[in-house]
Design a protein around this motif. Structure first.
Motif, short mmCIF file in Angstrom:
data_model
loop_
_atom_site.label_atom_id
_atom_site.label_comp_id
_atom_site.label_asym_id
_atom_site.label_seq_id
_atom_site.Cartn_x
_atom_site.Cartn_y
_atom_site.Cartn_z
N GLU A 8 0.83 -1.20 0.00
CA GLU A 8 0.00 0.00 0.00
C GLU A 8 0.87 1.25 0.00
O GLU A 8 1.72 1.42 0.87
CB GLU A 8 -0.92 0.01 1.24
CG GLU A 8 -1.82 -1.21 1.33
CD GLU A 8 -2.23 -1.51 2.76
OE1 GLU A 8 -3.41 -1.84 2.99
OE2 GLU A 8 -1.35 -1.45 3.65
N ASP A 9 0.65 2.11 -1.00
CA ASP A 9 1.38 3.38 -1.00
C ASP A 9 0.87 4.29 0.11
O ASP A 9 1.64 5.07 0.67
CB ASP A 9 1.20 4.08 -2.35
CG ASP A 9 1.95 3.37 -3.45
OD1 ASP A 9 1.54 3.53 -4.63
OD2 ASP A 9 2.91 2.65 -3.16
N GLN A 10 -0.44 4.22 0.40
CA GLN A 10 -1.02 5.09 1.41
C GLN A 10 -2.12 4.34 2.16
O GLN A 10 -2.85 3.55 1.56
CB GLN A 10 -1.58 6.37 0.78
CG GLN A 10 -2.20 7.33 1.78
CD GLN A 10 -2.22 8.78 1.31
OE1 GLN A 10 -1.34 9.22 0.59
NE2 GLN A 10 -3.23 9.51 1.75
N ASN A 12 -5.25 5.31 4.87
CA ASN A 12 -6.02 6.40 5.48
C ASN A 12 -6.85 5.84 6.64
O ASN A 12 -7.56 4.84 6.46
CB ASN A 12 -6.95 7.05 4.45
CG ASN A 12 -6.17 7.67 3.31
OD1 ASN A 12 -5.27 8.47 3.53
ND2 ASN A 12 -6.51 7.30 2.10
N VAL A 21 -0.44 -1.36 8.87
CA VAL A 21 0.41 -1.10 7.71
C VAL A 21 1.09 -2.42 7.37
O VAL A 21 1.78 -3.00 8.20
CB VAL A 21 1.45 0.00 7.99
CG1 VAL A 21 2.27 0.27 6.74
CG2 VAL A 21 0.77 1.26 8.47
N SER A 86 0.58 10.46 11.59
CA SER A 86 0.70 10.66 10.15
C SER A 86 2.16 10.85 9.77
O SER A 86 2.84 11.76 10.27
CB SER A 86 -0.12 11.89 9.73
OG SER A 86 -1.49 11.71 10.00
N LEU A 88 5.54 8.72 7.10
CA LEU A 88 5.93 7.68 6.14
C LEU A 88 6.56 6.54 6.92
O LEU A 88 7.48 6.76 7.72
CB LEU A 88 6.92 8.27 5.14
CG LEU A 88 7.33 7.46 3.92
CD1 LEU A 88 6.13 7.03 3.11
CD2 LEU A 88 8.30 8.28 3.06
N THR A 109 5.11 3.30 3.15
CA THR A 109 3.65 3.49 3.15
C THR A 109 3.35 4.79 3.89
O THR A 109 3.78 4.97 5.03
CB THR A 109 2.93 2.33 3.86
OG1 THR A 109 3.18 1.12 3.16
CG2 THR A 109 1.42 2.58 3.93
N ARG A 110 2.63 5.65 3.22
CA ARG A 110 2.26 6.91 3.86
C ARG A 110 0.98 6.71 4.66
O ARG A 110 -0.04 6.29 4.12
CB ARG A 110 2.07 8.01 2.82
CG ARG A 110 1.87 9.40 3.44
CD ARG A 110 2.03 10.50 2.41
NE ARG A 110 3.36 10.49 1.78
CZ ARG A 110 4.47 10.97 2.33
NH1 ARG A 110 4.42 11.51 3.53
NH2 ARG A 110 5.61 10.94 1.66
N LEU A 111 1.05 6.98 5.94
CA LEU A 111 -0.11 6.88 6.83
C LEU A 111 -0.70 8.27 7.03
O LEU A 111 -0.01 9.19 7.42
CB LEU A 111 0.30 6.29 8.17
CG LEU A 111 -0.79 6.24 9.25
CD1 LEU A 111 -1.91 5.30 8.84
CD2 LEU A 111 -0.20 5.83 10.59
N GLN A 112 -1.97 8.39 6.71
CA GLN A 112 -2.70 9.65 6.90
C GLN A 112 -3.82 9.41 7.91
O GLN A 112 -4.72 8.62 7.65
CB GLN A 112 -3.28 10.14 5.57
CG GLN A 112 -3.89 11.52 5.64
CD GLN A 112 -2.86 12.61 5.83
OE1 GLN A 112 -1.79 12.60 5.21
NE2 GLN A 112 -3.15 13.54 6.70
#
Lengths: 115, 113
Positions: A8-10, A12, A21, A86, A88, A109-112
């Motif tokens: 997963e790139d991101q 949410n 993640v 939030s 990376l 993986t970017r976590l927002q």
């Protein structure tokens, strides 16, 4: 050769919800597994590691990760996400052979986390 | 406790110019590493060192040279910079005594025009 996949790139998540993640790995022999976090314009910070022992590893800031040998996975988890989480996140693997811990990193993986 | 310090923080070079990035650690770690970080590619190991006076190639060593004359310092050199070397460079250090957890500097953002 060793490798890490972060599919997963991101991710949410709403604040207060659990987060996961994902990370899968490939390595010869028993793996050393790590999670690092990177905040904007900063270097990577160590979160937790698995070398041997209990499959559930607890780390900094309330994060934990579960090692699953049969699925070659090392997913990062947190029961209740915060907006301040939030960032990376990088999974990494190394082999216990050799004198230096040469890490192979996933692509991140970017976590927002939103309110 | 400074940890791992990288200088400079930012640099802009023209194609063909040379430069040296300096990494210093005050934790008496025996191992040191240089990585580059590019969007969508994670961190890739350029060179590493297992002790003073020794260096070894990592995953992407071409176009870079390194030296470790003192235990606390690890230098990364670009002899003739190319636009493909535009990246963020990170230095890290580790010790077997701490389970080889790597500690990272804040990074050097390099642009090659």
């Amino acid at each position: 050769a060793q490798s890490v996949a972060q599919p997963e790139d991101q991710v949410n998540v709403a604040e207060g919800n659990p987060l996961t993640v994902k990370c899968t790995y490939s390595v010869s022999g028993n793996p050393y597994l790590f999670w690092y976090v990177q905040y904007p314009n900063r270097g990577l910070q160590f979160l937790l590691k698995y070398i041997t022992g209990d499959n559930l590893v607890k780390g900094s800031y309330g994060f934990e990760a579960e090692f699953n040998k049969s699925q070659t996975s090392f997913h990062l988890k947190k029961p209740s996400a915060l907006v301040s989480d939030s960032a990376l996140y990088f999974c990494a693997v190394s082999s216990p052979t050799g004198t230096a811990s040469k890490l192979t990193f996933g692509t991140g993986t970017r976590l927002q986390v939103t309110l | 406790n400074a940890g791992v310090t990288q200088t400079p923080k930012f640099r802009v070079l023209k194609t063909g110019q040379s430069m040296t990035l300096l990494c210093a650690q005050d934790m008496n770690h025996e191992y040191m590493y240089w990585y580059r970080q590019d969007p969508g590619m994670g961190l890739r190991l350029i060179h590493y060192s297992v002790g003073e006076g020794t260096t070894a190639k990592g995953e992407v060593p071409d176009g870079y040279n390194v030296s470790r004359l003192k235990k606390q310092n690890f230098l990364l050199g670009l002899e003739s910079a190319a636009p493909s070397q535009t990246s963020v460079y990170f230095c890290a250090s580790s010790t077997r005594d701490r389970g080889n957890i790597q500690y990272f500097g804040a990074g050097t953002r390099l642009s090659v025009l």
